[in-house]
Scaffold this motif. Structure first.
Motif, short mmCIF file in Angstrom:
data_model
loop_
_atom_site.label_atom_id
_atom_site.label_comp_id
_atom_site.label_asym_id
_atom_site.label_seq_id
_atom_site.Cartn_x
_atom_site.Cartn_y
_atom_site.Cartn_z
N ASN A 174 -14.08 2.75 7.04
CA ASN A 174 -13.62 4.09 5.59
C ASN A 174 -13.40 3.14 4.14
OD1 ASN A 174 -12.53 5.05 3.93
ND2 ASN A 174 -11.24 6.66 5.82
N THR A 175 -15.37 3.46 4.62
CA THR A 175 -15.99 2.49 3.66
C THR A 175 -14.85 3.50 2.01
OG1 THR A 175 -17.81 4.44 2.99
CG2 THR A 175 -18.30 2.63 4.56
N VAL A 176 -14.87 4.25 1.18
CA VAL A 176 -13.59 4.52 0.58
C VAL A 176 -12.68 3.63 0.43
CG1 VAL A 176 -12.61 6.49 -0.78
CG2 VAL A 176 -14.85 7.33 0.29
N ALA A 177 -12.24 3.67 1.37
CA ALA A 177 -11.14 2.67 1.41
C ALA A 177 -10.95 1.34 1.33
CB ALA A 177 -9.86 3.08 2.37
N ARG A 178 -12.13 0.54 1.96
CA ARG A 178 -12.52 -0.21 1.85
C ARG A 178 -13.34 -0.69 -0.23
NH1 ARG A 178 -10.83 -4.16 5.70
NH2 ARG A 178 -10.85 -3.59 7.55
N SER B 255 -10.87 -12.06 -0.19
CA SER B 255 -10.54 -11.32 0.10
C SER B 255 -11.13 -9.92 -0.44
CB SER B 255 -8.77 -11.03 -0.19
OG SER B 255 -8.05 -11.61 0.77
N ALA B 256 -12.05 -10.18 -1.48
CA ALA B 256 -12.35 -8.74 -2.00
C ALA B 256 -13.89 -8.63 -1.51
CB ALA B 256 -12.74 -9.25 -3.30
N SER B 257 -13.88 -9.54 -1.09
CA SER B 257 -15.59 -10.05 -0.61
C SER B 257 -15.35 -9.72 1.49
CB SER B 257 -15.82 -11.36 0.32
OG SER B 257 -16.22 -11.88 -2.20
N TYR B 258 -14.31 -10.27 1.51
CA TYR B 258 -14.02 -9.91 3.37
C TYR B 258 -14.43 -7.54 3.62
CZ TYR B 258 -11.55 -8.92 8.13
OH TYR B 258 -10.96 -8.35 8.80
N ASN B 259 -13.48 -7.35 2.04
CA ASN B 259 -13.99 -6.17 2.40
C ASN B 259 -15.26 -5.62 2.56
OD1 ASN B 259 -11.13 -4.51 2.41
ND2 ASN B 259 -10.86 -5.70 1.44
N ALA B 260 -15.78 -6.16 0.87
CA ALA B 260 -17.70 -5.76 0.29
C ALA B 260 -18.56 -5.95 1.64
CB ALA B 260 -17.99 -7.06 -0.65
N ALA B 261 -17.73 -6.26 3.12
CA ALA B 261 -19.27 -6.54 4.17
C ALA B 261 -19.28 -4.97 4.77
CB ALA B 261 -18.00 -7.41 5.26
N LEU C 33 -19.02 -2.59 3.15
CA LEU C 33 -19.51 -1.83 2.58
C LEU C 33 -20.68 -0.72 2.46
CD1 LEU C 33 -17.94 -2.69 -1.28
CD2 LEU C 33 -17.13 -0.60 0.18
N ASP C 34 -21.68 -0.11 1.40
CA ASP C 34 -22.33 -0.05 1.93
C ASP C 34 -23.62 -0.33 0.66
OD1 ASP C 34 -22.71 2.25 -0.55
OD2 ASP C 34 -21.55 3.59 0.99
N LYS D 298 -22.69 -5.24 -8.37
CA LYS D 298 -23.64 -6.63 -8.10
C LYS D 298 -23.16 -7.83 -7.46
CE LYS D 298 -25.32 -4.71 -12.92
NZ LYS D 298 -25.02 -4.83 -14.23
N THR D 299 -23.14 -7.03 -6.03
CA THR D 299 -22.63 -7.92 -5.36
C THR D 299 -23.45 -8.70 -4.16
OG1 THR D 299 -20.50 -9.01 -4.54
CG2 THR D 299 -20.94 -6.72 -3.96
N SER D 300 -23.65 -9.48 -3.10
CA SER D 300 -24.10 -9.57 -2.43
C SER D 300 -23.28 -11.23 -1.15
CB SER D 300 -25.40 -10.44 -2.15
OG SER D 300 -25.40 -11.17 -2.97
N SER D 301 -24.07 -10.97 0.28
CA SER D 301 -23.53 -11.86 0.79
C SER D 301 -23.16 -13.39 1.00
CB SER D 301 -23.43 -11.42 2.51
OG SER D 301 -24.90 -11.82 2.17
N TYR D 302 -24.21 -13.68 -0.47
CA TYR D 302 -24.54 -14.82 -0.57
C TYR D 302 -24.90 -15.26 -2.58
CZ TYR D 302 -26.66 -19.37 -1.39
OH TYR D 302 -26.54 -20.51 -2.68
N GLY D 303 -23.96 -15.71 -2.96
CA GLY D 303 -24.37 -15.22 -4.16
C GLY D 303 -22.99 -16.03 -4.85
N LEU D 304 -23.22 -16.62 -6.79
CA LEU D 304 -22.52 -17.01 -7.93
C LEU D 304 -21.01 -16.34 -7.75
CD1 LEU D 304 -24.61 -18.50 -9.94
CD2 LEU D 304 -23.03 -19.69 -8.31
#
Length: 397
Positions: free
Chosen positions: A94-98, A113-119, A121-122, A130-136
């Motif tokens: 459920n992308t809205v809840a994520r 934990s935020a990154s875990y949910n970001a996985a 997202l569309d 402005k986030t990605s699986s690899y970054g500062l």
């Protein structure tokens, strides 16, 4: 038929404003009343209705979605995460809840934990954040000066630069390099072959590297491992220290529990330190929280206990503060997941501090700290006081 429709809408809105949660007697009524309150932005009435509806067995993903958003808007981020977890049990994608769970963890400073949910997202949502699986994630610097009332000890300085980056949605790496320096006046001794006594003095210089990797097993359960290397120069002798940490952290509803162990050696001493810490945030946010930590330090089969307590609170609209105290013999004490190691010439017996966190713009944060320490000089058999001021800048990407 048209008049009935308007009457029904009027009744639903009236119920929404009155917060008459006791009138929820059917599943359809729970759904319609909570939706009317959601659309009207009556968050407290919606939360009251949701409590009664769930207690009566009229639960649903739609109701949890509304309740989660109401809690997020009112600042109960931990409570909102509880509602979203119910949704994920039946619909983990459920992308809205994520997305809202991602925001809640960000507001609680739970980056992994935020990154875990970001996985989940569309692409458009990730671009917005402005986030990605690899970054500062962040970078920063802190520097401090420490003055004392011991004539045998000079002013010391400590500087650390650090960087945190995301290796994947579940892996996070923190690294830092630090430098410590203090002038030490040692004991008066007889130099062999010399007619006079001499006082041996030296600079205590230390270069450090720290690295910590964290892995998210689930949204709420994390594993961590850290390594701390120390290179110390004192009186023409170079010492090396190596400390490691292994730990596990669990984030529940309005609390975080962590257990970890530090193992290694510092200046010919084998050290095992065992820690348990509990963070409580009763309102579900960082407006008020406490962090309690108990440690047992075993050095060459000699054990000591250390206890630390932090109370964090909202000082002003965008300003947060922490009051802290650490009690016990902090000789070679490892703090903050092994990031800080108190292995100075003189052990600390008491440490009290106050830290201010002040955002400057969207990405920059200023940190100011004052710390008072009671220390013991074994060489000269005296107790003395030390005062330090630390300033830091943190840039969040």
């Amino acid at each position: 038929m048209g008049n009935r429709k308007y009457i029904l809408v009027f009744l639903l809105v009236a119920v929404a404003y009155r917060g008459n949660a006791q009138s929820v007697n059917t599943f359809d009524q729970a759904d319609s009343v909570s939706n009317a309150q959601y659309l009207a932005g009556n968050w407290q009435q919606l939360l009251a209705t949701g409590k009664v509806a769930i207690g009566a067995g009229f639960d649903s993903p739609a109701l949890r979605q509304r309740l989660g958003y109401a809690r997020l808007i009112t600042g109960d981020y931990s409570g909102a995460l509880k509602d979203y977890d119910v949704i994920f049990k039946n619909d983990s994608y459920n992308t809205v809840a994520r997305y809202y769970a991602y925001l809640c963890h960000k507001y609680l400073n739970q980056e992994l934990s935020a990154s875990y949910n970001a996985a989940y997202l569309d692409t458009d949502q990730l671009k917005t954040e402005k986030t990605s699986s690899y970054g500062l994630i962040n970078t920063g610097i802190e520097s401090s000066l420490k003055v004392n009332d011991n004539t045998y000890r000079g002013t010391s300085s400590y500087t650390r630069v650090y960087l945190t980056n995301r290796l994947s949605w579940r892996w996070q790496l923190e690294q830092s390099v630090a430098y410590f320096n203090q002038y030490i006046t040692g004991s008066t001794v007889q130099i062999p072959g010399a007619p006079l006594l001499a006082t041996i003095s030296s600079n205590d210089q230390q270069l450090e590297y720290y690295g910590k990797v964290s892995y998210s097993l689930t949204e709420n359960l994390q594993l961590m491992a850290a390594y701390h290397y120390l290179n110390t120069n004192y009186q023409t002798v170079t010492y090396t220290g190596n400390m490691g940490l292994f730990g596990i952290k669990y984030s529940g509803v309005r609390f975080t529990l962590q257990g970890d162990v530090n193992m290694g050696s510092l200046i010919s001493k084998h050290i095992n330190q065992y820690n348990v810490s509990l963070m409580l945030y009763p309102a579900g946010n960082l407006n008020f929280y406490t962090i309690s930590r108990g440690s047992y330090i075993d050095q060459n089969n000699t054990g000591t206990d250390v206890f630390s307590q932090i109370i964090g609170y909202k000082l002003l609209k965008n300003t947060r503060a922490e009051t802290s105290g650490t009690f016990g013999d902090m000789n070679n004490y490892n703090d903050a997941d092994g990031l800080y190691i108190y292995n100075a010439i003189d052990p600390t017996k008491l440490r009290l501090g106050e830290t201010i966190f002040q955002p400057i713009g969207k990405h920059l944060q200023l940190q100011l700290n004052y710390t008072y320490e009671q220390k013991h000089d074994d060489t000269h058999s005296l107790n003395y006081n030390q005062h330090s001021i630390t300033a830091g800048l943190l840039w969040k990407f």
